[in-house]
Design a protein around this motif. Structure first.
Motif, PDB file in Angstrom:
ATOM      1  N   LEU A 228       1.111  -1.056  -0.376  1.00 30.83           N
ATOM      2  CA  LEU A 228       0.169   0.022   0.315  1.00 30.83           C
ATOM      3  C   LEU A 228       1.073   1.511   0.069  1.00 30.83           C
ATOM      4  O   LEU A 228       0.163   2.169  -0.811  1.00 30.83           O
ATOM      5  N   TYR A 229       2.460   0.835   0.606  1.00 29.18           N
ATOM      6  CA  TYR A 229       2.941   2.468   0.777  1.00 29.18           C
ATOM      7  C   TYR A 229       3.532   2.639  -0.697  1.00 29.18           C
ATOM      8  O   TYR A 229       4.286   3.943  -1.268  1.00 29.18           O
ATOM      9  N   GLU A 230       3.927   2.209  -1.544  1.00 29.69           N
ATOM     10  CA  GLU A 230       4.010   2.342  -3.320  1.00 29.69           C
ATOM     11  C   GLU A 230       2.386   2.216  -4.246  1.00 29.69           C
ATOM     12  O   GLU A 230       2.478   1.999  -5.691  1.00 29.69           O
ATOM     13  N   ASP A 231       1.389   2.341  -3.803  1.00 26.17           N
ATOM     14  CA  ASP A 231      -0.127   2.399  -4.298  1.00 26.17           C
ATOM     15  C   ASP A 231      -0.009   4.277  -4.721  1.00 26.17           C
ATOM     16  O   ASP A 231      -0.060   4.870  -3.866  1.00 26.17           O
ATOM     17  N   PRO A 232       0.123   4.545  -6.050  1.00 30.71           N
ATOM     18  CA  PRO A 232       0.226   6.164  -6.967  1.00 30.71           C
ATOM     19  C   PRO A 232      -0.547   7.064  -6.142  1.00 30.71           C
ATOM     20  O   PRO A 232      -0.789   7.205  -6.059  1.00 30.71           O
ATOM     21  N   GLY A 233      -2.115   5.654  -6.755  1.00 31.45           N
ATOM     22  CA  GLY A 233      -3.200   6.855  -5.818  1.00 31.45           C
ATOM     23  C   GLY A 233      -3.049   6.425  -4.800  1.00 31.45           C
ATOM     24  O   GLY A 233      -3.295   8.299  -4.061  1.00 31.45           O
ATOM     25  N   LEU A 234      -2.806   6.239  -3.481  1.00 33.38           N
ATOM     26  CA  LEU A 234      -2.851   6.203  -2.282  1.00 33.38           C
ATOM     27  C   LEU A 234      -1.658   7.184  -1.752  1.00 33.38           C
ATOM     28  O   LEU A 234      -2.202   8.299  -1.262  1.00 33.38           O
ATOM     29  N   ILE A 235      -0.747   7.636  -3.131  1.00 36.31           N
ATOM     30  CA  ILE A 235       0.368   8.328  -2.447  1.00 36.31           C
ATOM     31  C   ILE A 235      -0.272   9.928  -2.899  1.00 36.31           C
ATOM     32  O   ILE A 235       0.196  10.451  -2.414  1.00 36.31           O
ATOM     33  N   ARG A 236      -0.280  10.024  -4.011  1.00 32.14           N
ATOM     34  CA  ARG A 236      -1.649  11.051  -4.009  1.00 32.14           C
ATOM     35  C   ARG A 236      -1.999  11.465  -3.190  1.00 32.14           C
ATOM     36  O   ARG A 236      -2.809  12.599  -3.047  1.00 32.14           O
ATOM     37  N   ARG A 237      -2.928  10.800  -2.887  1.00 26.14           N
ATOM     38  CA  ARG A 237      -3.947  10.888  -1.326  1.00 26.14           C
ATOM     39  C   ARG A 237      -3.109  11.007  -0.212  1.00 26.14           C
ATOM     40  O   ARG A 237      -3.729  11.796   0.493  1.00 26.14           O
ATOM     41  N   PHE A 238      -2.134  10.830  -0.291  1.00 25.25           N
ATOM     42  CA  PHE A 238      -1.116  10.341   1.287  1.00 25.25           C
ATOM     43  C   PHE A 238      -0.028  11.193   0.970  1.00 25.25           C
ATOM     44  O   PHE A 238       1.136   9.801   0.645  1.00 25.25           O
ATOM     45  N   PRO A 239       0.724  12.130   0.944  1.00 25.72           N
ATOM     46  CA  PRO A 239       2.441  12.407  -0.072  1.00 25.72           C
ATOM     47  C   PRO A 239       2.802  11.981   1.171  1.00 25.72           C
ATOM     48  O   PRO A 239       4.388  11.628   0.945  1.00 25.72           O
ATOM     49  N   TYR A 240       2.860  11.443   2.516  1.00 28.51           N
ATOM     50  CA  TYR A 240       3.664  11.157   2.977  1.00 28.51           C
ATOM     51  C   TYR A 240       4.390  10.221   3.508  1.00 28.51           C
ATOM     52  O   TYR A 240       5.204   9.762   4.269  1.00 28.51           O
ATOM     53  N   LEU A 241       3.168   9.143   2.475  1.00 31.23           N
ATOM     54  CA  LEU A 241       2.894   7.902   2.619  1.00 31.23           C
ATOM     55  C   LEU A 241       4.628   7.230   2.156  1.00 31.23           C
ATOM     56  O   LEU A 241       5.139   6.687   3.039  1.00 31.23           O
ATOM     57  N   PRO A 242       5.432   7.636   1.653  1.00 28.11           N
ATOM     58  CA  PRO A 242       6.752   7.934   1.377  1.00 28.11           C
ATOM     59  C   PRO A 242       7.335   7.960   2.033  1.00 28.11           C
ATOM     60  O   PRO A 242       8.676   7.044   2.544  1.00 28.11           O
ATOM     61  N   THR A 243       7.413   9.064   2.977  1.00 25.08           N
ATOM     62  CA  THR A 243       8.338   9.580   4.284  1.00 25.08           C
ATOM     63  C   THR A 243       8.250   8.261   5.358  1.00 25.08           C
ATOM     64  O   THR A 243       9.026   7.347   6.167  1.00 25.08           O
ATOM     65  N   LEU A 244       6.768   8.596   5.647  1.00 22.67           N
ATOM     66  CA  LEU A 244       6.571   7.077   6.585  1.00 22.67           C
ATOM     67  C   LEU A 244       7.124   5.644   6.385  1.00 22.67           C
ATOM     68  O   LEU A 244       7.564   5.144   7.302  1.00 22.67           O
ATOM     69  N   ARG A 245       6.758   5.196   5.163  1.00 28.34           N
ATOM     70  CA  ARG A 245       7.174   3.973   4.812  1.00 28.34           C
ATOM     71  C   ARG A 245       9.259   3.936   5.374  1.00 28.34           C
ATOM     72  O   ARG A 245       9.204   3.346   6.089  1.00 28.34           O
ATOM     73  N   GLU A 246      10.323   5.586   4.603  1.00 29.17           N
ATOM     74  CA  GLU A 246      11.271   5.697   5.195  1.00 29.17           C
ATOM     75  C   GLU A 246      11.034   5.150   6.798  1.00 29.17           C
ATOM     76  O   GLU A 246      12.212   4.668   7.416  1.00 29.17           O
ATOM     77  N   SER A 247      11.020   5.827   7.319  1.00 35.51           N
ATOM     78  CA  SER A 247      10.393   5.754   9.143  1.00 35.51           C
ATOM     79  C   SER A 247      10.072   4.448  10.218  1.00 35.51           C
ATOM     80  O   SER A 247      10.914   4.946  10.735  1.00 35.51           O
ATOM     81  N   VAL A 248       9.467   4.014   9.391  1.00 34.29           N
ATOM     82  CA  VAL A 248       9.094   2.693   9.641  1.00 34.29           C
ATOM     83  C   VAL A 248       9.898   1.795   9.438  1.00 34.29           C
ATOM     84  O   VAL A 248      10.547   0.870  10.403  1.00 34.29           O
ATOM     85  N   LEU A 249      10.535   1.697   8.413  1.00 33.95           N
ATOM     86  CA  LEU A 249      11.802   0.910   8.370  1.00 33.95           C
ATOM     87  C   LEU A 249      12.886   0.653   8.754  1.00 33.95           C
ATOM     88  O   LEU A 249      13.491   0.607   9.180  1.00 33.95           O
ATOM     89  N   ASN A 250      13.150   2.138   9.536  1.00 33.38           N
ATOM     90  CA  ASN A 250      13.930   2.540  10.894  1.00 33.38           C
ATOM     91  C   ASN A 250      13.826   2.624  11.430  1.00 33.38           C
ATOM     92  O   ASN A 250      14.902   3.160  12.188  1.00 33.38           O
ATOM     93  N   ALA A 251      13.083   2.702  12.184  1.00 36.42           N
ATOM     94  CA  ALA A 251      12.058   2.511  13.321  1.00 36.42           C
ATOM     95  C   ALA A 251      12.712   1.598  14.317  1.00 36.42           C
ATOM     96  O   ALA A 251      13.112  -0.218  14.131  1.00 36.42           O
ATOM     97  N   ALA A 252      12.780   1.656  15.324  1.00 36.96           N
ATOM     98  CA  ALA A 252      13.287   0.671  16.389  1.00 36.96           C
ATOM     99  C   ALA A 252      11.924   0.861  16.910  1.00 36.96           C
ATOM    100  O   ALA A 252      11.127   0.937  18.054  1.00 36.96           O
ATOM    101  N   PRO A 253      11.671  -0.471  16.964  1.00 35.99           N
ATOM    102  CA  PRO A 253      10.824  -0.678  18.984  1.00 35.99           C
ATOM    103  C   PRO A 253      11.294  -0.479  20.044  1.00 35.99           C
ATOM    104  O   PRO A 253      12.011  -0.573  20.874  1.00 35.99           O
ATOM    105  N   ARG A 254       9.458  -0.054  21.512  1.00 32.71           N
ATOM    106  CA  ARG A 254       9.844   0.230  22.853  1.00 32.71           C
ATOM    107  C   ARG A 254      11.081  -0.821  23.747  1.00 32.71           C
ATOM    108  O   ARG A 254      10.388  -2.191  22.352  1.00 32.71           O
ATOM    109  N   PRO A 255      11.525  -0.580  24.323  1.00 30.78           N
ATOM    110  CA  PRO A 255      12.080  -1.880  25.381  1.00 30.78           C
ATOM    111  C   PRO A 255      10.843  -2.969  25.572  1.00 30.78           C
ATOM    112  O   PRO A 255      10.161  -2.643  25.672  1.00 30.78           O
ATOM    113  N   LYS A 256      11.465  -4.066  25.155  1.00 35.22           N
ATOM    114  CA  LYS A 256      10.520  -5.213  25.399  1.00 35.22           C
ATOM    115  C   LYS A 256      10.779  -5.641  27.011  1.00 35.22           C
ATOM    116  O   LYS A 256      12.306  -5.955  27.266  1.00 35.22           O
ATOM    117  N   SER A 257       9.831  -6.053  27.372  1.00 30.05           N
ATOM    118  CA  SER A 257       9.980  -6.276  29.060  1.00 30.05           C
ATOM    119  C   SER A 257       8.831  -6.608  29.208  1.00 30.05           C
ATOM    120  O   SER A 257       7.846  -6.294  29.129  1.00 30.05           O
TER     121      SER A 257
END
Length: 422
Positions: A352-381
């Motif tokens: 869904l992050y590579e769907d051109p129609g969704l990207i036109r409607r939600f232009p932040y999707l590529p930035t969000l994808r980049e952020s998610v792929l580089n994100a880290a989880p909260r401390p697991k405990s």
């Protein structure tokens, strides 16, 4: 006496027979129905009202497995408290739990949620980092439903007027928040700094962005006492002390901070993607005037905490098969598309992050994808709630000037070490 003993033996036999009959009947019901039947889905408050229509679609096609939505408070802390009360009491009020990603380890370790069969869910179609939030001790205990990563929202109109690009580093953010924002009557930078789960997220992002960690080995090892953690916390403390983080931001949760930005009172805001969608909508004072980039760090893009929620089956659910089927429905591609288009919530399906129609409607999707792929989880405990409370208390004391970053980090390390020994 012989008569009493004989009657007792007869009663015992009768009880055994009846017990066996009831048990076999119960087993037959579960076997015949496959654990299917009506469901209750518990979730935090649905701020955009999207979930009800999604569940209506399920109810139309699954009349024997109708799901009732129970909305708990908007606050994550209050939602967790109500879920835990139900789970500890064994009441079985809820079948499916829409839980914050950081609760998965705790709920699994406590035996409150059931392990799930990996093969039933299309995990390979999800963004890779989100799957790790749903596992504990090598087993799948939930299914990713919504993901999230922190983003930096900024007043594009203001920066354009100044001839400035959006900040990529803490130094650039600090400079603009300190010098540009006052020229336009704006506060510099805000996040979610009230002592609640949001403060844990903001503090973890600062530590992670500086290259540090808080816990390792699923809570068995404390790693927070580091130069990186002192640098990350120092960035936030300096902002409050010098005033480019407004003092009012110490009272902000997600909604309050979003509203401040949407009302045109901030130059920069750390928040989740929903805030960008709402602030960009017609009627917002800043619609058409904002941009979004990944969170900055000391020397370039920083590291967001991986947010979102997972769907889990309560250990007390009377209809676990239906619960698993509902989870598969809610994580299917058509429904995940609606999670984004109706709820403005980031889906877990990678395509869904590579769907051109969704990207036109939600232009932040590529930035969000980049952020998610580089994100880290909260401390697991398995004691995450106590870990988070410790982080909140210590970081709040630092932000309000009662602790230096160095003493706060040392204190936090001691408190987390004490928790790990319990």
């Amino acid at each position: 006496m012989r008569w009493i003993h004989a009657a007792g033996r007869g009663l015992l036999v009768l009880l055994v027979v009846l017990t066996g009959y009831v048990a076999s009947g119960a087993r037959a019901d579960v076997g015949a129905g496959g654990g299917r039947g009506p469901l209750t889905l518990a979730t935090a408050g649905d701020l955009t009202g999207y979930l009800g229509p999604l569940l209506q679609g399920w109810n139309r096609t699954h009349p024997g497995e109708r799901v009732t939505l129970v909305e708990l408070p908007d606050s994550a802390d209050e939602t967790r408290a109500q879920m835990v009360t139900d789970l500890r009491g064994g009441r079985g009020r809820f079948d499916v739990l829409n839980i914050d990603v950081d609760w998965t380890s705790e709920f699994a370790a406590a035996g409150w949620i059931r392990p799930l069969e990996r093969a039933r869910f299309p995990l390979d179609a999800f963004l890779p980092p989100v799957v790790g939030t749903a596992t504990y001790d090598g087993h799948l205990y939930a299914v990713p439903y919504v993901t999230n990563a922190g983003l930096l929202l900024y007043r594009k109109d203001v920066l354009d007027r100044e001839g400035l690009p959006p900040p990529r580093t803490w130094a650039e953010l600090e400079r603009d928040a300190r010098t540009v924002a006052p020229k336009y009557g704006l506060g510099g930078y805000a996040g979610q700094f009230l002592p609640y789960e949001g403060l844990t997220v903001n503090a973890a992002e600062a530590v992670y962005s500086a290259g540090g960690t808080i816990l390792g080995d699923e809570g068995a090892r404390v790693t927070v006492d580091s130069a990186a953690a002192r640098e990350g916390l120092g960035f936030l403390v300096r902002g409050v002390r010098e005033g480019w983080i407004p003092e009012e931001a110490l009272t902000y949760k997600e909604e309050e901070s979003k509203q401040a930005f949407q009302d045109g009172r901030l130059l920069f805001l750390r928040n989740w993607p929903y805030a960008y969608a709402v602030a960009s909508a017609p009627g917002s004072k800043v619609a058409g005037k904002i941009g979004v980039v990944p969170l900055p760090g000391p020397d370039g893009p920083g590291t967001s905490v991986l947010g979102g929620s997972n769907l889990a089956v309560s250990s007390h659910s009377r209809h676990p098969e239906s619960a698993a089927r509902l989870i598969a429905y809610l994580t299917s591609e058509p429904v995940q598309r609606q999670v984004l288009t109706r709820g403005a919530l980031p889906p877990v399906r990678a395509a869904l992050y590579e769907d051109p129609g969704l990207i036109r409607r939600f232009p932040y999707l590529p930035t969000l994808r980049e952020s998610v792929l580089n994100a880290a989880p909260r401390p697991k405990s398995p004691r995450y709630d106590q870990v988070s409370l410790a982080v909140q208390a210590v970081v709040h004391d630092a932000l309000t000037g009662h602790e230096t970053p160095a003493t706060a980090v040392r204190r936090l390390a001691r408190e987390l070490a004490a928790l790990s020994r319990r």
